[in-house]
Design a protein around this motif. Structure first.
Motif, mmCIF file in Angstrom:
data_model
loop_
_atom_site.group_PDB
_atom_site.id
_atom_site.type_symbol
_atom_site.label_atom_id
_atom_site.label_comp_id
_atom_site.label_asym_id
_atom_site.label_seq_id
_atom_site.Cartn_x
_atom_site.Cartn_y
_atom_site.Cartn_z
ATOM 1 N N ILE A 216 0.846 -1.193 0.000
ATOM 2 C CA ILE A 216 0.000 0.000 0.000
ATOM 3 C C ILE A 216 0.882 1.245 0.000
ATOM 4 O O ILE A 216 1.876 1.315 0.718
ATOM 5 N N ASP A 217 0.523 2.204 -0.822
ATOM 6 C CA ASP A 217 1.249 3.474 -0.870
ATOM 7 C C ASP A 217 1.420 4.034 0.540
ATOM 8 O O ASP A 217 0.489 4.008 1.344
ATOM 9 N N LYS A 218 2.617 4.529 0.848
ATOM 10 C CA LYS A 218 2.915 4.987 2.211
ATOM 11 C C LYS A 218 2.029 6.150 2.636
ATOM 12 O O LYS A 218 1.855 6.417 3.832
ATOM 13 N N LYS A 219 1.467 6.868 1.658
ATOM 14 C CA LYS A 219 0.523 7.948 1.978
ATOM 15 C C LYS A 219 -0.919 7.473 1.859
ATOM 16 O O LYS A 219 -1.846 8.266 1.907
ATOM 17 N N GLY A 220 -1.078 6.164 1.688
ATOM 18 C CA GLY A 220 -2.399 5.600 1.491
ATOM 19 C C GLY A 220 -3.069 5.220 2.801
ATOM 20 O O GLY A 220 -2.694 5.676 3.885
ATOM 21 N N LYS A 221 -4.060 4.328 2.690
ATOM 22 C CA LYS A 221 -4.856 3.979 3.875
ATOM 23 C C LYS A 221 -5.299 2.526 3.789
ATOM 24 O O LYS A 221 -5.576 1.997 2.706
ATOM 25 N N LEU A 222 -5.389 1.899 4.964
ATOM 26 C CA LEU A 222 -5.867 0.533 5.086
ATOM 27 C C LEU A 222 -7.065 0.495 6.017
ATOM 28 O O LEU A 222 -7.026 1.035 7.125
ATOM 29 N N PHE A 223 -8.143 -0.134 5.558
ATOM 30 C CA PHE A 223 -9.283 -0.449 6.419
ATOM 31 C C PHE A 223 -9.283 -1.962 6.597
ATOM 32 O O PHE A 223 -9.371 -2.708 5.621
ATOM 33 N N ILE A 224 -9.165 -2.422 7.839
ATOM 34 C CA ILE A 224 -9.002 -3.853 8.095
ATOM 35 C C ILE A 224 -9.991 -4.337 9.146
ATOM 36 O O ILE A 224 -10.206 -3.666 10.180
ATOM 37 N N GLN A 225 -10.615 -5.468 8.868
ATOM 38 C CA GLN A 225 -11.603 -6.047 9.773
ATOM 39 C C GLN A 225 -10.924 -6.475 11.083
ATOM 40 O O GLN A 225 -9.775 -6.932 11.066
ATOM 41 N N LYS A 226 -11.615 -6.319 12.178
ATOM 42 C CA LYS A 226 -10.963 -6.437 13.497
ATOM 43 C C LYS A 226 -10.387 -7.830 13.766
ATOM 44 O O LYS A 226 -9.336 -7.952 14.400
ATOM 45 N N ASN A 227 -11.054 -8.889 13.299
ATOM 46 C CA ASN A 227 -10.495 -10.225 13.513
ATOM 47 C C ASN A 227 -9.265 -10.459 12.642
ATOM 48 O O ASN A 227 -8.341 -11.174 13.034
#
Length: 463
Positions: A216-227
């Motif tokens: 992922i681009d270092k200026k980007g974003k990750l949305f990750i499910q809690k489990n």
């Protein structure tokens, strides 16, 4: 390699859902597209109707005459067997061969890319992301792993300046395919063990997901499910901006969930914004969770709340993902692509929440001998949520049989009151005799060919 300058592209395994989307993209660029697949299907028939030549014989006689080494590309999928005549012909004669995943990486490179990964949930989530962005006015291209009900396609093409487009792509972990992508924003929906025939064990699978996240681009974003985040070492993510989502207990969560017969209503609660009284007309608690991720991406890309609300209201879902095929006079038929124990658990749990007073009959076709062997106990436990379970023979896909591994091995662990292994030709007679109240078909194999006959049977036996 400039993909748009190619004269022709040939696909080995063109009938695959991901392959056919890329084939359509090349055809849209004005490039000659043709391909081979083992058998005819609804997808190959659609491609032929769109002017793409498809044949079903793996031989030299069916190779198109217009292919040349300099201006042609051959795209292949690992589902093609190693002894394929055409695959070996192209290898031995110096053609440019690329896996589907490599080509997808080449197409998306240089564009703002939203990549949706996860061992399950990625098709539904990526389709909803694409829909919300399009309704919100963005110029979107999307490569999806299923046929969306809204667009009746697995490919959504941009309608404006192609240089200013956002690309949404399903990031497939099979064969580590997603490691060819260049995401600016990513979603990881789940990280339950799967594809152990490829990875060997859960640790290797998790390492591969960590490698994907590091793309992922270092200026980007990750949305990750809690489990999913609990399975990964967050120290590996460095300074990457990430947010965790889940039905509850996360910074992005769903409040006041109301399960209806044809829709689920909820409130989106994020760190900086809440959206109340949202209606999702694709039922299922897992689909509400998928919607949390899709809404988060839409907000991240500047889509306003009214457009998100409108997009959710108009979203019709993906074929074979909690697809309600029949619902009338107290009888229901739902079809779903679930083929992992956790998917089945989420699907059947939602069906039972919607129809708590009705007997639930599930027809399941296991997918892959290796997956059935690796998760036999978990499959039995998940299927036990139904009062009645009918098992079809295992769909082998790319695999050869494994001694002792059959659908019957799941029966002892299933605690449902009624359970049996059923031949395909006995399904309709069983339905005629028993007239189930709530019927579901589950699986990723050729059980999809039974959906239309069962639907017609339900409609013809309307009481």
């Amino acid at each position: 390699m400039n993909l748009k300058n190619l004269h022709s592209v040939y696909f080995l395994g063109i009938g695959g859902i991901g392959m056919s989307a890329i084939a359509r993209w090349f055809a849209h660029q004005g490039i000659a597209v043709s391909g081979y697949d083992r058998t005819s299907s609804a997808l190959t028939q659609q491609l032929e109707q769109e002017g793409i030549k498809v044949h079903f014989e793996d031989s030299q006689a069916t190779l198109p005459s217009g292919l040349d080494k300099e201006n042609s590309l051959v795209v292949w999928t690992p589902a093609i067997p190693a002894n394929s005549y055409q695959l070996n012909y192209f290898r031995q004669n110096g053609f440019q061969l690329k896996k589907r995943s490599e080509v997808l990486g080449m197409i998306t490179e240089g564009f703002k890319t939203v990549a949706v990964a996860g061992t399950h949930g990625k098709t539904s989530t990526s389709a909803l992301v694409a829909h919300l962005l399009k309704v919100g006015g963005l110029n979107v291209t999307a490569f999806l792993g299923g046929i969306t009900q809204n667009f009746n396609s697995n490919l959504l093409l941009s309608e404006g300046d192609s240089d200013a487009q956002v690309i949404v792509v399903e990031a497939d972990e099979f064969d580590r395919s997603f490691l060819t992508l260049h995401p600016n924003i990513a979603i990881v929906t789940s990280l339950d063990p799967d594809h152990l025939d490829i990875y060997g064990d859960a640790n290797e699978l998790e390492k591969s997901f960590a490698d994907f996240i590091n793309l992922i681009d270092k200026k980007g974003k990750l949305f990750i499910q809690k489990n999913a985040v609990e399975r990964l070492n967050r120290n590996n993510f460095g300074s990457l901006d990430l947010e965790i989502y889940g039905l509850n207990g996360a910074s992005i969560q769903a409040l006041d969930i109301q399960s209806g017969i044809r829709s689920f209503e909820f409130t989106y609660s994020g760190k900086n914004q809440s959206l109340e009284n949202l209606a999702l007309h694709v039922p299922g608690f897992h689909n509400v969770e998928n919607a949390l991720a899709a809404i988060s991406v839409a907000l991240e890309l500047g889509i306003d709340a009214d457009s998100i609300r409108k997009g959710l209201e108009s979203y019709k879902g993906v074929k074979r993902r909690f697809e309600i095929r029949y619902q009338q006079n107290g009888r229901v038929y739902i079809d779903d692509y679930a083929h992992h124990p956790e998917e089945i658990k989420a699907f059947l749990g939602s069906v039972k929440a919607m129809y708590p007073d009705n007997k639930l009959t599930a027809i399941f076709q296991p997918h892959l001998f290796s997956r059935t062997k690796d998760f036999a106990k978990e499959f039995s436990e998940s299927l036990s949520l139904a009062e009645e379970v009918l098992l079809l023979d295992i769909y082998p896909a790319r695999e050869l049989p494994i001694e002792g591994v059959t659908s019957r091995m799941l029966l002892p662990g299933i605690t449902s009151g009624s359970k049996a292994v059923l031949a395909r030709e006995d399904v309709i007679p069983f339905l005629e005799k028993n007239k189930p109240e709530v019927l579901v078909t589950i699986g990723a194999g050729d059980i999809d060919r039974m959906v239309e006959p069962i639907t017609k049977w339900m409609e013809g036996n309307d009481e």
